[in-house]
Design a protein around this motif. Sequence first.
Motif, PDB file in Angstrom:
ATOM      1  N   THR A  74       0.760  -1.184  -0.087  1.00  0.00           N
ATOM      2  CA  THR A  74      -0.124   0.166   0.054  1.00  0.00           C
ATOM      3  C   THR A  74       0.754   1.208   0.000  1.00  0.00           C
ATOM      4  OG1 THR A  74      -1.727  -1.216   1.266  1.00  0.00           O
ATOM      5  CG2 THR A  74      -1.817   1.214   1.385  1.00  0.00           C
ATOM      6  N   TYR A  75       0.538   2.261  -0.986  1.00  0.00           N
ATOM      7  CA  TYR A  75       1.271   3.510  -1.059  1.00  0.00           C
ATOM      8  C   TYR A  75       0.454   4.612  -0.826  1.00  0.00           C
ATOM      9  CZ  TYR A  75       4.991   0.881  -3.406  1.00  0.00           C
ATOM     10  OH  TYR A  75       5.653  -0.134  -4.046  1.00  0.00           O
ATOM     11  N   LYS A  76       0.594   5.488   0.201  1.00  0.00           N
ATOM     12  CA  LYS A  76      -0.222   6.636   0.490  1.00  0.00           C
ATOM     13  C   LYS A  76       0.691   7.736   0.477  1.00  0.00           C
ATOM     14  CE  LYS A  76      -3.617   4.068   3.343  1.00  0.00           C
ATOM     15  NZ  LYS A  76      -4.303   4.125   4.659  1.00  0.00           N
ATOM     16  N   PHE A  77       0.196   8.776  -0.364  1.00  0.00           N
ATOM     17  CA  PHE A  77       1.035  10.052  -0.579  1.00  0.00           C
ATOM     18  C   PHE A  77       0.098  11.161  -0.295  1.00  0.00           C
ATOM     19  CE2 PHE A  77       2.434   6.810  -3.493  1.00  0.00           C
ATOM     20  CZ  PHE A  77       3.953   6.956  -3.371  1.00  0.00           C
ATOM     21  N   ASN A  78       0.603  12.223   0.426  1.00  0.00           N
ATOM     22  CA  ASN A  78      -0.008  13.337   1.034  1.00  0.00           C
ATOM     23  C   ASN A  78       0.809  14.592   0.652  1.00  0.00           C
ATOM     24  OD1 ASN A  78      -1.594  15.338   1.911  1.00  0.00           O
ATOM     25  ND2 ASN A  78      -1.635  14.698   3.757  1.00  0.00           N
ATOM     26  N   LEU A  79       0.976  15.342  -0.615  1.00  0.00           N
ATOM     27  CA  LEU A  79       1.966  15.778  -1.081  1.00  0.00           C
ATOM     28  C   LEU A  79       1.303  17.450  -1.297  1.00  0.00           C
ATOM     29  CD1 LEU A  79       3.357  13.536  -3.778  1.00  0.00           C
ATOM     30  CD2 LEU A  79       3.963  13.853  -1.056  1.00  0.00           C
ATOM     31  N   SER A  80       2.224  18.613  -1.485  1.00  0.00           N
ATOM     32  CA  SER A  80       1.934  19.886  -1.784  1.00  0.00           C
ATOM     33  C   SER A  80       2.891  20.450  -2.410  1.00  0.00           C
ATOM     34  CB  SER A  80       1.335  20.384  -0.489  1.00  0.00           C
ATOM     35  OG  SER A  80       2.167  20.829   0.478  1.00  0.00           O
ATOM     36  N   ASN A  81       2.889  21.944  -2.515  1.00  0.00           N
ATOM     37  CA  ASN A  81       4.067  22.514  -2.895  1.00  0.00           C
ATOM     38  C   ASN A  81       3.590  24.084  -2.538  1.00  0.00           C
ATOM     39  OD1 ASN A  81       2.292  24.153  -4.997  1.00  0.00           O
ATOM     40  ND2 ASN A  81       3.056  22.759  -6.671  1.00  0.00           N
ATOM     41  N   ALA A  82       4.671  25.059  -2.683  1.00  0.00           N
ATOM     42  CA  ALA A  82       4.554  26.363  -2.212  1.00  0.00           C
ATOM     43  C   ALA A  82       3.372  27.106  -2.674  1.00  0.00           C
ATOM     44  CB  ALA A  82       6.042  27.175  -2.498  1.00  0.00           C
ATOM     45  N   LEU A  83       3.042  26.769  -4.036  1.00  0.00           N
ATOM     46  CA  LEU A  83       1.897  27.487  -4.564  1.00  0.00           C
ATOM     47  C   LEU A  83       0.383  27.066  -4.201  1.00  0.00           C
ATOM     48  CD1 LEU A  83       3.254  27.330  -8.299  1.00  0.00           C
ATOM     49  CD2 LEU A  83       3.431  29.199  -6.748  1.00  0.00           C
ATOM     50  N   GLY A  84       0.511  26.175  -3.175  1.00  0.00           N
ATOM     51  CA  GLY A  84      -0.551  25.650  -2.673  1.00  0.00           C
ATOM     52  C   GLY A  84      -1.426  24.443  -3.736  1.00  0.00           C
ATOM     53  N   ASP A  85      -0.482  24.006  -4.472  1.00  0.00           N
ATOM     54  CA  ASP A  85      -1.233  22.770  -5.006  1.00  0.00           C
ATOM     55  C   ASP A  85      -1.143  21.531  -4.185  1.00  0.00           C
ATOM     56  OD1 ASP A  85      -1.293  24.449  -7.279  1.00  0.00           O
ATOM     57  OD2 ASP A  85       0.698  24.132  -8.130  1.00  0.00           O
ATOM     58  N   LYS A  86      -2.051  20.608  -4.464  1.00  0.00           N
ATOM     59  CA  LYS A  86      -2.025  19.500  -3.600  1.00  0.00           C
ATOM     60  C   LYS A  86      -2.004  18.171  -4.419  1.00  0.00           C
ATOM     61  CE  LYS A  86      -4.019  21.767   0.077  1.00  0.00           C
ATOM     62  NZ  LYS A  86      -5.057  21.960   1.353  1.00  0.00           N
TER      63      LYS A  86
END
Length: 484
Positions: A74-86
């Motif tokens: 199982t892979y779970k990713f919770n990511l974002s960047n400085a521009l507020g993208d998710k």
Amino acid sequence: MNTFIKKLSIYFTAVILSLVLFNETTNAKAPDFNGGVLNEYTYEEVFFLSGAPVKFSGKATITEKENKNLITTTYKFNLSNALGDKLTRSIVYVSTLEAFEDKGQTTSNTSVKSFSEKVTIGTDTYTLDDFQFSQASVIDNRPATDYYSGNIVGRKIYLKTSKGTGSSTNKETITVFINGRDVGYKNFWGATETQVMDYEINTRLGNAFITSKVSDSKSKILQYETHPPSLSSFVGGHTVINSSNMISEYTYDIPYAKIASNKNGTINLNQEKVPTIERLIVPKFRDLSNHWAKDDIEKLYSLGIFDESSSFFSPNTPMKRYQFTIGVLRAVDLRVLEQPKNKKPPTKAIFSDLDPKDPDYIYIESAVEKGIINGVNPSKFAPNQPITRAQAVAILVRALGLEGRAPSPGFKTNFADDNKIPTYAKESVYVATELGLINGDEKNRFNPNQSLTRAQSAAMIARFLNFLENDLKQNYRDDMLFFD
């Protein structure tokens, strides 16, 4: 059929220390199939569906459960960047393993059990609507190293939703075709997996092409540390550095990108874990001063490959067949045969001149079972007979499982005394020469029937370890990434 596990019957302090330090299983595996990299804290990847490379970072959680011949990952990713993208993603893969014990191989077939993915970039949202995926791998289980190779195909269908002016909403379907492969190896000293993936992104504006190359590598590196004080019982000793790092390269071609710099290019990612350090015991042999093989002998002793209790190593005396075989098996942490709990230890050895009660006997039985070594005849092993150069090289190459890489029958080595190399060892000698494990003398002779001294044996095993530590990593990482 006997079951092989990692269990060593070792009674000397040096070997016990070695076992404590290195008993962990070393694995290398890229996180999912998106070209991302991670360390203990952070995961990074680049997303291309928006028509431009968008870098995300954050937390990745990977869990693996094994039940009989099924592995659920199982892979779970919770990511974002400085521009507020998710970006949020959860993927569950199921792998079915089938062992072909008579052939020493295992096959694996992987499919997707469940999936969810949602990516928000500005006013656009990409939702994974369908994911078809198949991976097939074969693992060649050799005594010193497991080698594996896999092929990957898949298709992802995303629904893109864009917020227009006012309350209007635009919708689009984006299809991503996936084609790739992964190769790797795993042994006691390290592991490397390299994954090469090609993606074709089909949108209403046109097609984009992405290639990701990612390599995960774990290794144990031996390093000598001096001991500066002059009033000391020793001058230095070895340290084992356990290191792990992951590198990735994306190349992209997006003809419809709005900004010229986003149309094509290369992006590199790199993550490295904090290394761990272990000190090894300090050798104190009194007969190695200025000896040419001193460094190799002391390194192998510190690792528990040699377990001499005497303060004299006797480097110029012949190495016995029994001692050399045990040393090689310890060097690769070869899994030895284990008797079932309800069964008594064997009372009869596989060779009449061996003692099954000897604590190291099980190494010899494992070596014979795995085809690494044979007796001098069906009933005799000749444990105290000096080992010859041909016999030693055959053991090393068979342990690697590479003797079959020699040319078809009828080939010759480049040694001047090629005609003196025994038939059973000719393939191994050829491969060992190609791998840089052996060299000829000043007259380009291999001297196959010459006995090895204990010092020469140490040097040969040290080169063998260097191959396991470094050469395989270069072949499965640098050669794949830079010369593919």
